[in-house]
Design a protein around this motif. Structure first.
Motif, PDB file in Angstrom:
ATOM      1  N   ARG A  33       0.479 -13.299   6.365  1.00 17.25           N
ATOM      2  CA  ARG A  33       1.205 -12.290   5.256  1.00 17.25           C
ATOM      3  C   ARG A  33       1.393 -10.989   5.974  1.00 17.25           C
ATOM      4  NH1 ARG A  33       0.996 -15.032   0.389  1.00 17.25           N
ATOM      5  NH2 ARG A  33      -0.151 -17.035   0.228  1.00 17.25           N
ATOM      6  N   ASN A  35       2.247  -7.051   4.823  1.00 19.64           N
ATOM      7  CA  ASN A  35       2.170  -5.933   3.978  1.00 19.64           C
ATOM      8  C   ASN A  35       3.667  -4.847   4.206  1.00 19.64           C
ATOM      9  OD1 ASN A  35      -0.303  -6.049   2.833  1.00 19.64           O
ATOM     10  ND2 ASN A  35      -1.458  -5.477   4.661  1.00 19.64           N
ATOM     11  N   ARG A  44       1.087   2.015   3.411  1.00 20.55           N
ATOM     12  CA  ARG A  44       1.559   0.791   2.327  1.00 20.55           C
ATOM     13  C   ARG A  44       2.569   1.222   1.274  1.00 20.55           C
ATOM     14  NH1 ARG A  44      -3.664  -3.066   1.697  1.00 20.55           N
ATOM     15  NH2 ARG A  44      -4.186  -3.263   3.754  1.00 20.55           N
ATOM     16  N   GLU A  46       3.953   0.732  -2.530  1.00 19.80           N
ATOM     17  CA  GLU A  46       3.518   0.401  -4.003  1.00 19.80           C
ATOM     18  C   GLU A  46       4.546  -0.344  -4.677  1.00 19.80           C
ATOM     19  OE1 GLU A  46       1.367   3.153  -6.158  1.00 19.80           O
ATOM     20  OE2 GLU A  46      -0.461   3.125  -4.799  1.00 19.80           O
TER      21      GLU A  46
END
Length: 263
Positions: A33, A35, A44, A46
């Protein structure tokens, strides 16, 4: 081990009740997986709901469910209103009906779960229900709130336990009889050749036959890049508000007094 428990409650059939747990039969834990990051900062990203007109973020308390009735016209439903039409109990699997085991086509089956007794007391009632379904060669039909959604479910007795399948709803299913109705003249020589090929390629089933090659290659790629990728540098310490150097207040007072004397 069945895996992580996703639900706890009771299995009920008339006056027979057993405390049970539910765990997914499939595990996505081995899948790679990613990010989503900001390529410039490395931070990161959002995900937020944005108003389509004002383009401003919408707070959770202001988010409601809307059913489109026309162009820019919606019927609004609050969470409480949606919950009010759901099952009265979200912690019980009441077996409502039984149907012959072979009467449900594969296309109705959705996600499998292990249904297990939660304790020794419930194990006896659990086993009685399982064995009775085996003798009658039936599966149980019920409903269950799972993953914040109400599902129709099927309880299938297996050797030493019960598999609970979530079922697809009627409006989601296309009958395979209508779609796969293919007719053609069969050439006997071609049929014999294909049968021989099948016999030659036939082997015993093993899970390795259905491994995901893409996941395997991605893991190898990540392993290679991890060895060559530069390590992230330590983040610079944040400067105090103002952005300039820190000034000692006593030094500032001394400089101010000296300037006064010079004047």
């Amino acid at each position: 081990m069945a895996g992580q428990t996703s639900w706890r409650g009771h299995l009920k059939l008339s006056l027979v009740t057993a405390a049970v747990t539910l765990a997914p039969a499939r595990s996505p834990s081995n899948r790679v997986r990613f990010n989503i990051l900001n390529a410039k900062t490395g931070n990161r990203v959002e995900s937020r709901y944005i108003d389509s007109v004002t383009h401003k973020p919408v707070a959770d308390r202001n988010q409601v469910h809307g059913f489109p009735r026309g162009e820019d016209d919606f019927v609004l439903l609050e969470d409480d209103e949606i919950r009010s039409v759901g099952l009265e109990s979200t912690r019980a699997i009441n077996i409502e009906r039984f149907v012959p085991r072979q009467s449900i086509d594969w296309i109705w089956y959705d996600s499998p779960h292990f249904l297990l007794p939660a304790d020794k007391i419930g194990a006896e009632a659990y086993c009685v229900i399982r064995e009775a379904m085996k003798v009658r060669d039936v599966v149980g039909i019920s409903r269950l709130v799972l993953y914040r959604r109400e599902h129709a479910v099927l309880l299938e007795p297996v050797e030493k336990g019960i598999i609970l399948w979530t079922l697809r709803y009627g409006e989601e299913v296309r009958e395979p009889v209508d779609v796969l109705d293919t007719k053609a003249k069969i050439d006997k020589k071609a049929l014999s050749t294909v049968e021989a090929t099948i016999a030659k390629q036939k082997i015993d089933w093993r899970p390795a036959l259905v491994q995901d090659p893409v996941q395997k290659r991605i893991k190898a790629l990540l392993k290679t890049k991890a060895k060559t990728a530069p390590k992230p540098s330590a983040k610079a310490e944040r400067k105090p508000d103002g952005g300039g150097k820190v000034i000692n207040i006593m030094d500032a007072l001394k400089e101010s007094l000296a300037a006064e004397r010079r004047r």
